[in-house]
Structures are given as C-alpha cells and as structure tokens.
Design a protein around this motif. Structure first.
Motif, PDB file in Angstrom:
ATOM      1  N   ARG A  32       0.847  -1.187   0.000  1.00  9.58           N
ATOM      2  CA  ARG A  32       0.000   0.000   0.000  1.00  9.58           C
ATOM      3  C   ARG A  32       0.882   1.235   0.000  1.00  9.58           C
ATOM      4  NH1 ARG A  32      -5.218   1.540   1.162  1.00  9.58           N
ATOM      5  NH2 ARG A  32      -4.530   3.253   2.464  1.00  9.58           N
ATOM      6  N   GLY A  33       0.468   2.248  -0.751  1.00  5.11           N
ATOM      7  CA  GLY A  33       1.210   3.504  -0.763  1.00  5.11           C
ATOM      8  C   GLY A  33       2.360   3.546  -1.749  1.00  5.11           C
ATOM      9  N   GLU A  34       2.740   2.404  -2.288  1.00  3.35           N
ATOM     10  CA  GLU A  34       3.864   2.438  -3.233  1.00  3.35           C
ATOM     11  C   GLU A  34       3.404   2.100  -4.647  1.00  3.35           C
ATOM     12  OE1 GLU A  34       7.122  -0.231  -2.227  1.00  3.35           O
ATOM     13  OE2 GLU A  34       6.100  -1.872  -3.210  1.00  3.35           O
ATOM     14  N   THR A  35       4.263   2.430  -5.628  1.00  4.21           N
ATOM     15  CA  THR A  35       3.927   2.147  -7.025  1.00  4.21           C
ATOM     16  C   THR A  35       4.994   1.266  -7.648  1.00  4.21           C
ATOM     17  OG1 THR A  35       2.823   4.271  -7.265  1.00  4.21           O
ATOM     18  CG2 THR A  35       3.479   3.176  -9.290  1.00  4.21           C
ATOM     19  N   LEU A  36       4.521   0.208  -8.279  1.00  4.34           N
ATOM     20  CA  LEU A  36       5.412  -0.656  -9.048  1.00  4.34           C
ATOM     21  C   LEU A  36       5.100  -0.427 -10.520  1.00  4.34           C
ATOM     22  CD1 LEU A  36       7.374  -3.125  -9.337  1.00  4.34           C
ATOM     23  CD2 LEU A  36       5.308  -4.545  -9.357  1.00  4.34           C
ATOM     24  N   GLY A  37       6.095  -0.041 -11.292  1.00  7.92           N
ATOM     25  CA  GLY A  37       5.907   0.104 -12.730  1.00  7.92           C
ATOM     26  C   GLY A  37       6.258  -1.205 -13.419  1.00  7.92           C
ATOM     27  N   ILE A  38       5.465  -1.577 -14.410  1.00  5.57           N
ATOM     28  CA  ILE A  38       5.796  -2.761 -15.206  1.00  5.57           C
ATOM     29  C   ILE A  38       5.880  -2.338 -16.660  1.00  5.57           C
ATOM     30  CG2 ILE A  38       5.026  -5.052 -15.941  1.00  5.57           C
ATOM     31  CD1 ILE A  38       3.815  -5.461 -13.213  1.00  5.57           C
ATOM     32  N   VAL A  39       7.054  -2.563 -17.257  1.00  4.50           N
ATOM     33  CA  VAL A  39       7.242  -2.201 -18.657  1.00  4.50           C
ATOM     34  C   VAL A  39       7.605  -3.428 -19.478  1.00  4.50           C
ATOM     35  CG1 VAL A  39       7.896   0.224 -18.540  1.00  4.50           C
ATOM     36  CG2 VAL A  39       9.616  -1.506 -18.127  1.00  4.50           C
ATOM     37  N   GLY A  40       7.360  -3.330 -20.756  1.00  2.00           N
ATOM     38  CA  GLY A  40       7.698  -4.433 -21.655  1.00  2.00           C
ATOM     39  C   GLY A  40       6.957  -4.220 -22.954  1.00  2.00           C
ATOM     40  N   GLU A  41       7.469  -4.842 -24.017  1.00  2.92           N
ATOM     41  CA  GLU A  41       6.856  -4.615 -25.322  1.00  2.92           C
ATOM     42  C   GLU A  41       5.523  -5.366 -25.426  1.00  2.92           C
ATOM     43  OE1 GLU A  41       9.728  -6.129 -28.059  1.00  2.92           O
ATOM     44  OE2 GLU A  41       9.583  -8.133 -27.224  1.00  2.92           O
ATOM     45  N   SER A  42       4.827  -5.122 -26.523  1.00  2.00           N
ATOM     46  CA  SER A  42       3.542  -5.765 -26.756  1.00  2.00           C
ATOM     47  C   SER A  42       3.712  -7.284 -26.744  1.00  2.00           C
ATOM     48  CB  SER A  42       3.012  -5.301 -28.110  1.00  2.00           C
ATOM     49  OG  SER A  42       1.749  -5.861 -28.322  1.00  2.00           O
ATOM     50  N   GLY A  43       2.822  -7.966 -26.015  1.00  2.00           N
ATOM     51  CA  GLY A  43       2.878  -9.424 -25.983  1.00  2.00           C
ATOM     52  C   GLY A  43       3.795  -9.981 -24.904  1.00  2.00           C
ATOM     53  N   SER A  44       4.410  -9.108 -24.097  1.00  2.00           N
ATOM     54  CA  SER A  44       5.367  -9.604 -23.094  1.00  2.00           C
ATOM     55  C   SER A  44       4.668 -10.166 -21.857  1.00  2.00           C
ATOM     56  CB  SER A  44       6.357  -8.495 -22.710  1.00  2.00           C
ATOM     57  OG  SER A  44       5.679  -7.359 -22.230  1.00  2.00           O
ATOM     58  N   GLY A  45       3.336 -10.013 -21.782  1.00  2.00           N
ATOM     59  CA  GLY A  45       2.606 -10.641 -20.680  1.00  2.00           C
ATOM     60  C   GLY A  45       2.129  -9.692 -19.603  1.00  2.00           C
ATOM     61  N   LYS A  46       2.216  -8.384 -19.863  1.00  2.00           N
ATOM     62  CA  LYS A  46       1.871  -7.386 -18.840  1.00  2.00           C
ATOM     63  C   LYS A  46       0.404  -7.474 -18.428  1.00  2.00           C
ATOM     64  CE  LYS A  46       3.031  -3.917 -21.506  1.00  2.00           C
ATOM     65  NZ  LYS A  46       3.323  -4.695 -22.740  1.00  2.00           N
ATOM     66  N   SER A  47      -0.493  -7.484 -19.436  1.00  2.00           N
ATOM     67  CA  SER A  47      -1.933  -7.507 -19.114  1.00  2.00           C
ATOM     68  C   SER A  47      -2.318  -8.817 -18.448  1.00  2.00           C
ATOM     69  CB  SER A  47      -2.776  -7.314 -20.376  1.00  2.00           C
ATOM     70  OG  SER A  47      -2.549  -6.030 -20.897  1.00  2.00           O
ATOM     71  N   THR A  48      -1.690  -9.890 -18.869  1.00  2.00           N
ATOM     72  CA  THR A  48      -2.006 -11.184 -18.259  1.00  2.00           C
ATOM     73  C   THR A  48      -1.568 -11.188 -16.799  1.00  2.00           C
ATOM     74  OG1 THR A  48      -1.709 -12.212 -20.418  1.00  2.00           O
ATOM     75  CG2 THR A  48      -1.757 -13.677 -18.520  1.00  2.00           C
ATOM     76  N   LEU A  49      -0.411 -10.616 -16.523  1.00  2.00           N
ATOM     77  CA  LEU A  49       0.037 -10.515 -15.128  1.00  2.00           C
ATOM     78  C   LEU A  49      -0.938  -9.649 -14.327  1.00  2.00           C
ATOM     79  CD1 LEU A  49       2.095 -11.007 -12.878  1.00  2.00           C
ATOM     80  CD2 LEU A  49       3.407  -9.044 -13.731  1.00  2.00           C
ATOM     81  N   ALA A  50      -1.394  -8.550 -14.950  1.00  2.00           N
ATOM     82  CA  ALA A  50      -2.357  -7.669 -14.276  1.00  2.00           C
ATOM     83  C   ALA A  50      -3.613  -8.447 -13.898  1.00  2.00           C
ATOM     84  CB  ALA A  50      -2.722  -6.491 -15.189  1.00  2.00           C
ATOM     85  N   ARG A  51      -4.101  -9.244 -14.847  1.00  2.00           N
ATOM     86  CA  ARG A  51      -5.333  -9.992 -14.592  1.00  2.00           C
ATOM     87  C   ARG A  51      -5.117 -11.055 -13.520  1.00  2.00           C
ATOM     88  NH1 ARG A  51      -9.211  -9.513 -18.389  1.00  2.00           N
ATOM     89  NH2 ARG A  51      -9.771 -11.711 -18.305  1.00  2.00           N
TER      90      ARG A  51
END
Ligand SMILES: Nc1ncnc2c1ncn2[C@@H]1O[C@H](COP(=O)(O)OP(=O)(O)OP(=O)(O)O)[C@@H](O)[C@H]1O
Ligand SMILES: [Mg+2]
Length: 265
Positions: A32-51
């Motif tokens: 809580r209170g902190e921000t984690l940024g996740i970067v990566g190109e299209s298809g690297s799995g970012k949205s799947t990790l989010a879900r």
C-alpha cells in the motif's frame, strides 16, 4: 502493511501444441502507498500478469497473495473490492448506454454504499478525478478520451481499493492528457494511499510515477529494481534496448559520463 504479491506465477492459455505461456514464473510485489511500474513490449505478458494479480485469471503455477494469504477462485467479495483494474480503453470498459451518474452509482452499489449516500459520493468521486464540472447525465461517447479515462478511474476508486492496477491507462491519450492523467494518478494515490501497479510500454512515463520497476520480456521479469537505477544502468540487454528506443532517455554520445552510484560498502 497491506501487500499484493505474485509468487512464481505462471499463466498459460490453450493446450498442448497451442499452449502459450503468457506469464512465466514471475515474482513481483507492491505494498500500500507504493507504485510498481511494469514495462515491456507488446505481448510480453503485462496484461495477463495484471489480470492474475486481480484474481481474474488463475495461475497455472505459483500463487497470488493478498496480505500474505493466497487468493484465487475462492477469494471473497472483499478481495474483489480491494483490487481494482483500469484498462487502456475506457470506451470498451464503460457501458455506453449508462450515464456518468449511473456508472459511478453502480460501482458504489457494488461496494455496498447505501442508495441515499450515492449521489453525494458520486460528487466526491468526480471531484477527486477533476471532473466536478462534467454533466452527470452525459454518456461515455459524449466525453473526451481523457474524461472517459477519469470516469473509469473514478469508478475504480468508488470501491476504495487498497490496490489499483492501471493497464496502459495513458496509452490512448494525447501528450497533454497523458501528462494530466499521470499527475492525477500521483495526486489521488498520495491522498488515498492505495498501492499501484502501473503498466505501460513507455519506459519514460513509468520512471516518473514509480519508484520501482519490473521489466518484462517474453512472459518473464528480466530485471527489477529502483526505477532511476534501472534506467541509468540497465543490467539486461532487453532493458537497454527499451531505453535506447526512447531518444530522451538514451545518453547522448557527447554527454559526460555519469558516475556510478553504487552504494558505499
Ligand atoms: N485469453 C487469451 N488466450 C490466449 N492467449 C492469450 C490470451 N491473453 C493473452 N494471450 C497471449 O499471451 C501473451 C501475452 O499477452 P498480454 O496481453 O499479456 O501482453 P501485453 O504485454 O499486455 O501486450 P500489449 O502491450 O500489447 O498489451 C500473448 O502472446 C498473447 O497472445
Ligand atoms: Mg496489454
């Protein structure tokens, strides 16, 4: 301290030869209170990790923990409420036939807010996202892209989440709306104290909003650490390539060398 964590999480789609491993043994955590940024190109799995972090797709291996407790299919309403997702395309996530008042009222109802208290709370939410002047009967299509994204944010805030996962929320906006949205997210987070996972392919934007970043490539986190340190001295060639693609982040050839900031031992 409240904490959301993915522990060695793998998410796969399809079977056998058609099997796609979208997320491959990922460890990330945000308090809580902190921000984690996740970067990566299209298809690297970012949205799947989010879900997966929001409990919307079950991991094939590993687990997601909220405050040290595994949750998944059996998570209760409370866990659902505590983790909110905002997506890139608010036009797709906001029901087009509902007014701003109804969209926010529904979210408040789902969060257990009594009917009589909702109009007041709708006003507070609109205020919090800088939309105090918007017409409450407006439908999403009558709003600008930036305004729609603020409505989507207000709707997520309606459940008073402990964790907010923003998946490419600025990617569809023009440069000025993007800057305004980034500032707004920072402000709202300072006021409300939720933990944030900020997903983007834009390593320049992530640096402003997150202290820590994780870099994803082909479903795996290839590098994770302090955002400034990662941008200044990437340890993985893929990270270096992402940075080199952003001219204002890449060191100019004639610039003096930046002294390394390794901690004194
Ligand atoms: N529901 C699904 N069924 C099958 N494959 C999927 C599904 N969702 C994602 N994938 C696959 O998983 C991989 C990762 O996709 P994901 O959407 O997580 O990437 P991303 O990093 O969010 O990309 P983008 O930056 O384009 O949004 C891709 O190969 C994608 O095709
Ligand atoms: Mg995505």
């Amino acid at each position: 301290m409240s904490r959301l964590a993915a522990i060695d999480v793998t998410v796969a789609f399809g079977h056998r030869r058609r099997r796609v491993v979208a997320v491959d043994g990922v460890d990330v955590a945000v308090a809580r209170g902190e921000t984690l940024g996740i970067v990566g190109e299209s298809g690297s799995g970012k949205s799947t990790l989010a879900r997966a972090l929001a409990g919307l797709v079950p991991p094939a291996a590993g687990r997601v923990e909220l405050d040290g407790q595994p949750f998944g299919r059996r998570r209760g309403r409370d866990a659902l409420r505590r983790i909110q997702l905002v997506f890139q395309d608010p036009a797709a996530s906001l029901s087009p036939t509902l007014s701003v008042e109804q969209l926010l009222g529904d979210a408040l109802a789902a969060a257990g807010v009594a009917r009589s208290a909702r109009p007041g709370r709708v006003g507070e939410l609109l205020d919090a996202v800088g939309l105090a002047a918007v017409r409450r009967q407006a439908r999403p299509r009558e709003l600008s892209g930036g305004q729609r994204q603020r409505v989507a944010l207000a709707r997520a805030l309606g459940s008073e989440p402990d964790f907010l996962i923003c998946d490419e929320v600025t990617s569809a906006l023009d440069v000025s709306a993007r800057g305004a949205m980034l500032n707004l997210l920072g402000e709202v987070q300072r006021e409300r104290g939720f933990g944030m996972v900020f997903i983007t392919h834009d390593i320049a934007a992530v640096r402003h909003i997150s202290r820590r970043i994780a870099v994803m490539h082909l479903g795996a986190v290839v590098e994770q650490g302090d955002a400034r340190a990662v941008v200044a001295a990437p340890q993985h060639p893929y990270t270096a390539a992402l940075i080199a693609a952003v001219p204002r982040l890449a060191p100019a050839p004639s610039a003096p060398a930046v002294p390394s900031q390794s901690p004194a031992t």
